[in-house]
Scaffold this motif. Structure first.
Motif, PDB file in Angstrom:
ATOM      1  N   VAL A 585       0.745  -1.164   0.079  1.00 50.08           N
ATOM      2  CA  VAL A 585      -0.156  -0.087   0.017  1.00 50.08           C
ATOM      3  C   VAL A 585       0.969   1.130   0.108  1.00 50.08           C
ATOM      4  O   VAL A 585       0.671   2.090  -0.608  1.00 50.08           O
ATOM      5  N   ALA A 586       2.010   1.271   0.907  1.00 51.66           N
ATOM      6  CA  ALA A 586       2.944   2.590   0.996  1.00 51.66           C
ATOM      7  C   ALA A 586       3.707   2.574  -0.413  1.00 51.66           C
ATOM      8  O   ALA A 586       3.742   3.683  -0.989  1.00 51.66           O
ATOM      9  N   PHE A 587       3.873   1.420  -0.888  1.00 49.17           N
ATOM     10  CA  PHE A 587       4.484   1.580  -2.321  1.00 49.17           C
ATOM     11  C   PHE A 587       3.632   2.224  -3.325  1.00 49.17           C
ATOM     12  O   PHE A 587       4.203   3.255  -4.285  1.00 49.17           O
ATOM     13  N   VAL A 588       2.467   1.832  -3.399  1.00 49.09           N
ATOM     14  CA  VAL A 588       1.393   2.302  -4.509  1.00 49.09           C
ATOM     15  C   VAL A 588       1.284   3.833  -4.119  1.00 49.09           C
ATOM     16  O   VAL A 588       1.271   4.662  -5.158  1.00 49.09           O
ATOM     17  N   LEU A 589       1.175   4.109  -3.011  1.00 48.34           N
ATOM     18  CA  LEU A 589       0.872   5.598  -2.762  1.00 48.34           C
ATOM     19  C   LEU A 589       2.137   6.558  -2.982  1.00 48.34           C
ATOM     20  O   LEU A 589       2.001   7.527  -3.483  1.00 48.34           O
ATOM     21  N   ARG A 590       3.204   6.224  -2.421  1.00 51.65           N
ATOM     22  CA  ARG A 590       4.455   6.694  -2.726  1.00 51.65           C
ATOM     23  C   ARG A 590       5.030   6.735  -3.918  1.00 51.65           C
ATOM     24  O   ARG A 590       5.212   7.775  -4.812  1.00 51.65           O
ATOM     25  N   ASP A 591       5.233   5.558  -4.726  1.00 50.00           N
ATOM     26  CA  ASP A 591       6.269   5.416  -5.776  1.00 50.00           C
ATOM     27  C   ASP A 591       5.175   5.627  -7.141  1.00 50.00           C
ATOM     28  O   ASP A 591       5.759   5.730  -8.159  1.00 50.00           O
ATOM     29  N   VAL A 592       4.010   5.003  -6.930  1.00 48.11           N
ATOM     30  CA  VAL A 592       3.306   5.025  -8.217  1.00 48.11           C
ATOM     31  C   VAL A 592       2.263   6.354  -8.244  1.00 48.11           C
ATOM     32  O   VAL A 592       2.318   6.699  -9.575  1.00 48.11           O
ATOM     33  N   LEU A 593       1.603   6.726  -7.151  1.00 49.16           N
ATOM     34  CA  LEU A 593       0.959   7.928  -7.418  1.00 49.16           C
ATOM     35  C   LEU A 593       1.740   9.313  -7.099  1.00 49.16           C
ATOM     36  O   LEU A 593       1.120  10.332  -6.895  1.00 49.16           O
ATOM     37  N   LYS A 594       3.150   9.045  -6.514  1.00 48.44           N
ATOM     38  CA  LYS A 594       3.949  10.153  -6.355  1.00 48.44           C
ATOM     39  C   LYS A 594       3.324  11.018  -5.064  1.00 48.44           C
ATOM     40  O   LYS A 594       3.314  12.202  -5.143  1.00 48.44           O
ATOM     41  N   CYS A 595       2.661  10.396  -4.124  1.00 51.16           N
ATOM     42  CA  CYS A 595       2.102  11.198  -2.809  1.00 51.16           C
ATOM     43  C   CYS A 595       3.390  11.288  -1.886  1.00 51.16           C
ATOM     44  O   CYS A 595       4.213  10.401  -1.684  1.00 51.16           O
ATOM     45  N   ALA A 701       3.365   4.537 -12.875  1.00 47.11           N
ATOM     46  CA  ALA A 701       4.379   5.413 -11.988  1.00 47.11           C
ATOM     47  C   ALA A 701       4.864   6.661 -13.211  1.00 47.11           C
ATOM     48  O   ALA A 701       4.802   7.722 -12.813  1.00 47.11           O
ATOM     49  N   LYS A 702       5.100   6.014 -14.418  1.00 45.40           N
ATOM     50  CA  LYS A 702       5.438   6.995 -15.310  1.00 45.40           C
ATOM     51  C   LYS A 702       4.164   8.050 -15.631  1.00 45.40           C
ATOM     52  O   LYS A 702       4.248   9.027 -15.986  1.00 45.40           O
ATOM     53  N   VAL A 703       3.146   7.593 -15.648  1.00 44.92           N
ATOM     54  CA  VAL A 703       1.614   8.404 -15.953  1.00 44.92           C
ATOM     55  C   VAL A 703       1.649   9.174 -14.859  1.00 44.92           C
ATOM     56  O   VAL A 703       1.576  10.609 -15.150  1.00 44.92           O
ATOM     57  N   SER A 704       1.797   9.166 -13.617  1.00 43.70           N
ATOM     58  CA  SER A 704       1.920   9.642 -12.448  1.00 43.70           C
ATOM     59  C   SER A 704       2.832  10.946 -12.526  1.00 43.70           C
ATOM     60  O   SER A 704       2.554  12.113 -12.479  1.00 43.70           O
ATOM     61  N   GLU A 705       3.966  10.355 -13.136  1.00 40.79           N
ATOM     62  CA  GLU A 705       5.091  11.429 -13.342  1.00 40.79           C
ATOM     63  C   GLU A 705       4.840  12.520 -14.217  1.00 40.79           C
ATOM     64  O   GLU A 705       5.131  13.541 -14.297  1.00 40.79           O
ATOM     65  N   ALA A 706       4.362  11.947 -15.332  1.00 36.31           N
ATOM     66  CA  ALA A 706       3.880  12.958 -16.656  1.00 36.31           C
ATOM     67  C   ALA A 706       2.725  13.909 -16.094  1.00 36.31           C
ATOM     68  O   ALA A 706       2.882  14.868 -16.692  1.00 36.31           O
ATOM     69  N   ILE A 707       1.858  13.279 -15.348  1.00 33.07           N
ATOM     70  CA  ILE A 707       0.939  14.363 -15.055  1.00 33.07           C
ATOM     71  C   ILE A 707       1.274  15.396 -13.928  1.00 33.07           C
ATOM     72  O   ILE A 707       1.044  16.687 -14.122  1.00 33.07           O
TER      73      ILE A 707
END
Length: 779
Positions: A585-595, A701-707
């Motif tokens: 869960v922490a990985f998705v919030l931090r590394d995938v969604l860039k929170c 993760a790349k999608v979140s970074e692009a946004i």
């Protein structure tokens, strides 16, 4: 001719006229004068005048919390003057039209620069002026004309004496009238006569809501075309003529075969699509009044859909659905066993529809269908103490030899006569049963077990997968409801995580409302009560902050084949599994969604950056490997605990149900918007599906970074909003024997609830899917 009517009249070619108000065309001026003086035109003119006057003294109001009752809005605007009426948006509950007594009160309301209700800023503006439009009534032949509007239903229900009477009235108001029942019987007879001409020996059998005891006026007509005798007839007609030819029997069969459509097709070898296309051709050309005939061959059970113009009925015909006939007879038996079944099913179905939880959308969808809701009610009645309905397995034991039936390999045996069954000793009234229904499912582990009407209990998912032959074929999902006979069929397989969560939440809110006096007692002041408020969309919704919960089942972390054995090592395994899921869960919030994500210390007043979770994942993975199937976790005196950060709870101090972890998070960009478009740009036109799936975490993760980089290169000074998420594990719940879920509870500042709600709706589908993929990657 009145001047008021001239503006409604337009000239037609050849001296005719048309009244725009009444949608009526006349041939000449005298006929026009008669029409303008007539009752219909005068009535519509008066109605238009009243509507225009209402518009001039009404305001459009939005911004209030969803579910706010009309009485609260009325009380608020009473401070400025008399309120004549409040009309709420029934579909979404997001706006209202407030009609004031006169234009003086309207001016006072609009002169106020800011309005607020319950801490929410209201948007108040003059009501938009619209042209008056008259909607002609539907044709008398329409089957759906008699359906009640929510407003008329509310009026009738409020006149009942108690909730039991309201529920019984629901059945009377929605079931078929005698004329509609006769109409359907005549239509079935028409189909039977036509198909007998082309398919000798065939039988047209209605099933579903039309005959199972839960009919609703205007519902579709489901038909099954039984061709078994036709196949036998065709096979016997093709045999070489023998001695029987002397008495003319074979000659008669041959002549019938030549005259029928069977000379063009071999039913024994033809595929289902081929036969259905033939059925569709017969319907188009030979069934009077049938239109829009379409063969839907991609459905789970291919059908031919149709519309009967004169009656307004829509329906479908299938040729390989014998199990549906058995299900229909089973539901009929349930209605005959106890008179409380029908009212309860009618109410639950209508409630689910009003809350946008259920429906039968064309082409499928994530909502519960009426059949799934009916089975859910029957299962609930099986689990009462004492039971109101017996289990399907018990019914099989009570069946006699001539009632034994096997369809497509499934045992469909049950008594055909309800008089042979013992009546239930349960005497609960309908009012309490409805309340208990909502209580039963307000915290149910739908994803972690399979609801079985055959056994009358929830089957824990790990044991079901390892012991049931149907387990390998059943399509599992967030909502697992097993068909009573076709046990490899999940009736709710189409339901997604969001709908399953909303169903639980709505059950929870409904259960709270059913404990109130407003549900149990008739209002002496003429206010809405009982079922009426329960049916209002969002009327029983809890506050927004209480509804931000996402559930994660055990099967996301453990392969089904291993889950049952690992549960035997519940204490050690459960903690390690909880830690791994939290790390994901922490990985998705931090590394995938860039929170931004900071873990909060439990009781020690300290915080730890979630980046340290990466190191813990490796330690947890090594510990998990020691817990292979059939082995025990090694313990030594000095190190019997898992090596975790000092602030974490120790295994020896951990009690069942106490596992929890909390993070403080911040969102800097609207990473939930425009993801599909950017994902397509990053994938390119020639990307392979399997490659995309394997790297979906990296891609997201790349999608979140692009946004994040679309509008600014650096992080903004302040985040869009902040929120807290608390992960809690639970075991041994009441809804399932082995409750192994993790609940993620989100909370945020009330002022940021609006934008957070958008983010949370995105998380409901995105977070469980990404967490599961991360766990698979680490496995």
């Amino acid at each position: 001719m009145a001047d008021s009517g001239l503006g409604d009249v337009e000239s037609l070619p050849r001296g005719g006229f048309r009244c725009r108000l009444c949608h009526v065309a006349v041939a000449n001026k005298p006929s026009l004068d008669d029409h303008l003086r007539g009752k219909k035109h005068q009535r519509l003119e008066n109605l238009r005048t009243v509507r225009q006057a209402q518009e001039l003294r009404s305001v459009f109001v939005s911004g209030f919390r969803k579910g706010t009752p009309a009485s609260e809005l009325s009380d608020y605007f009473q401070a400025y003057g008399e309120v004549a009426n409040v009309v709420m948006d029934k579909d979404k509950g997001v706006y209202a039209i407030v009609e004031l007594q006169n234009e003086t009160v309207l001016e006072k309301v609009l002169a106020q620069p800011q309005h607020s209700l319950g801490g929410q800023k209201l948007r108040v503006k003059p009501r938009e002026k619209k042209d008056f439009k008259y909607t002609p009534p539907r044709k008398q032949g329409s089957a759906r004309q008699g359906q009640l509007s929510p407003e008329k239903l509310a009026q009738k229900l409020c006149q009942a004496d108690n909730v039991d009477a309201q529920m019984s009235l629901m059945v009377q108001l929605f079931e078929f009238s005698e004329s509609e029942r006769r109409l359907r019987d005549l239509l079935v007879t028409l189909f039977q006569e036509v198909f007998l001409e082309f398919f000798p020996g065939s039988a047209v059998l209605p099933f579903g809501s039309s005959v199972n005891g839960f009919a609703v006026s205007g519902c579709d007509l489901d038909l099954f075309l039984d061709l078994e005798k036709t196949k036998n007839f065709q096979a016997s007609a093709k045999r070489p003529s023998g001695p029987q030819a002397e008495d003319g029997a074979s000659v008669e069969q041959d002549s019938c075969s030549e005259d029928s459509i069977l000379s063009d097709i071999d039913l024994a070898s033809a595929t289902v699509p081929e036969v259905l296309e033939l059925v569709a051709a017969v319907m188009r050309k030979c069934v009077p009044g049938v239109h829009n005939v379409q063969a839907v061959l991609t459905a789970r059970r291919p059908v031919v859909k149709f519309w009967h113009k004169e009656s307004g009925l829509r329906g479908d015909i299938s040729i390989n659905n014998k199990l549906a006939i058995c299900n229909t007879r089973f539901l009929q038996l349930c209605t005959e066993m106890d008179e409380r079944v029908r009212p309860l099913v009618y109410v639950v179905r209508y409630w689910a529809k009003q809350q946008a939880l259920a429906g039968n959308p064309f082409g499928g969808g994530p909502l519960l269908n009426n059949y799934a809701l009916t089975l859910l009610v029957l299962f609930f009645l099986q689990t009462r103490t004492p039971p109101i309905l017996p289990t399907v397995a018990h019914l099989k034991e009570l069946s006699v030899e001539e009632e034994r039936t096997v369809v497509d390999g499934w045992d469909c045996s049950f008594p055909k006569d309800s008089a042979r069954l013992e009546p239930s000793g349960n005497k609960e009234d309908l009012c309490s049963l409805l309340s208990e229904f909502f209580r039963a499912f307000e915290d149910y582990d739908f994803a972690g077990c399979v609801i079985s009407l055959w056994e009358g209990r929830p089957l824990p998912l790990p044991s079901f997968l390892s012991s049931s032959e149907a387990g390998s074929k059943l399509k599992l999902g967030p909502f697992n409801l097993q068909d009573p006979f076709e046990q490899s069929h999940n009736v709710a397989a189409n339901v997604n995580e969001k709908t399953a969560l909303r169903f639980q939440r709505c059950c929870c809110n409904a259960a709270k409302y059913c404990r109130s006096l407003q549900y149990q007692r008739k209002s002496s002041k003429g206010k809405i009560w009982g079922l009426v408020r329960l049916f209002q969309p969002g009327a029983t919704e809890a506050s927004v902050a209480e509804n931000f919960v996402i559930g994660l089942p055990l099967t996301m972390a453990v392969p089904p084949a291993q889950a049952h054995e690992l549960l035997g090592q519940a204490r050690d395994f459960h903690l390690l599994w909880f830690q791994k899921v939290c790390a994901s869960v922490a990985f998705v919030l931090r590394d995938v969604l860039k929170c931004s994500c900071v873990e909060v210390g439990q009781g020690l007043g300290e915080e730890q950056e979630v980046s340290e979770v990466k190191q813990e994942e490796e330690e947890l993975e090594a510990k998990t490997q020691q817990l292979s199937v059939g082995s025990k976790r090694p313990l030594d005196e000095g190190g019997s605990n898992v090596s975790l950060p000092a602030k974490r709870l120790r295994v020896d101090d951990l009690l069942p149900g106490e596992e929890s972890m909390t993070w403080n998070c911040a969102v800097w960009h609207r990473v939930w918007l425009g993801r599909r478009r950017i994902r397509r740009q990053l994938q390119g036109p020639e990307s392979e599906t399997q490659h995309q799936k394997a790297n979906s975490l990296d891609l997201e993760a790349k999608v979140s970074e692009a946004i994040s980089q679309q509008k600014c290169e650096a992080r903004p000074t302040d985040p869009l909003f902040q929120f807290t998420v608390c992960a809690q594990a639970s075991r041994g719940g009441t809804s399932c024997e082995q409750d192994t879920r993790i609940s993620l509870r989100f909370s945020t500042d009330p002022e940021q609830a609006s934008v957070f709600q958008e983010f949370f709706h995105f998380l409901q589908g995105f977070l469980p899917r990404m967490v599961e993929q991360h766990l698979v990657r680490k496995a």
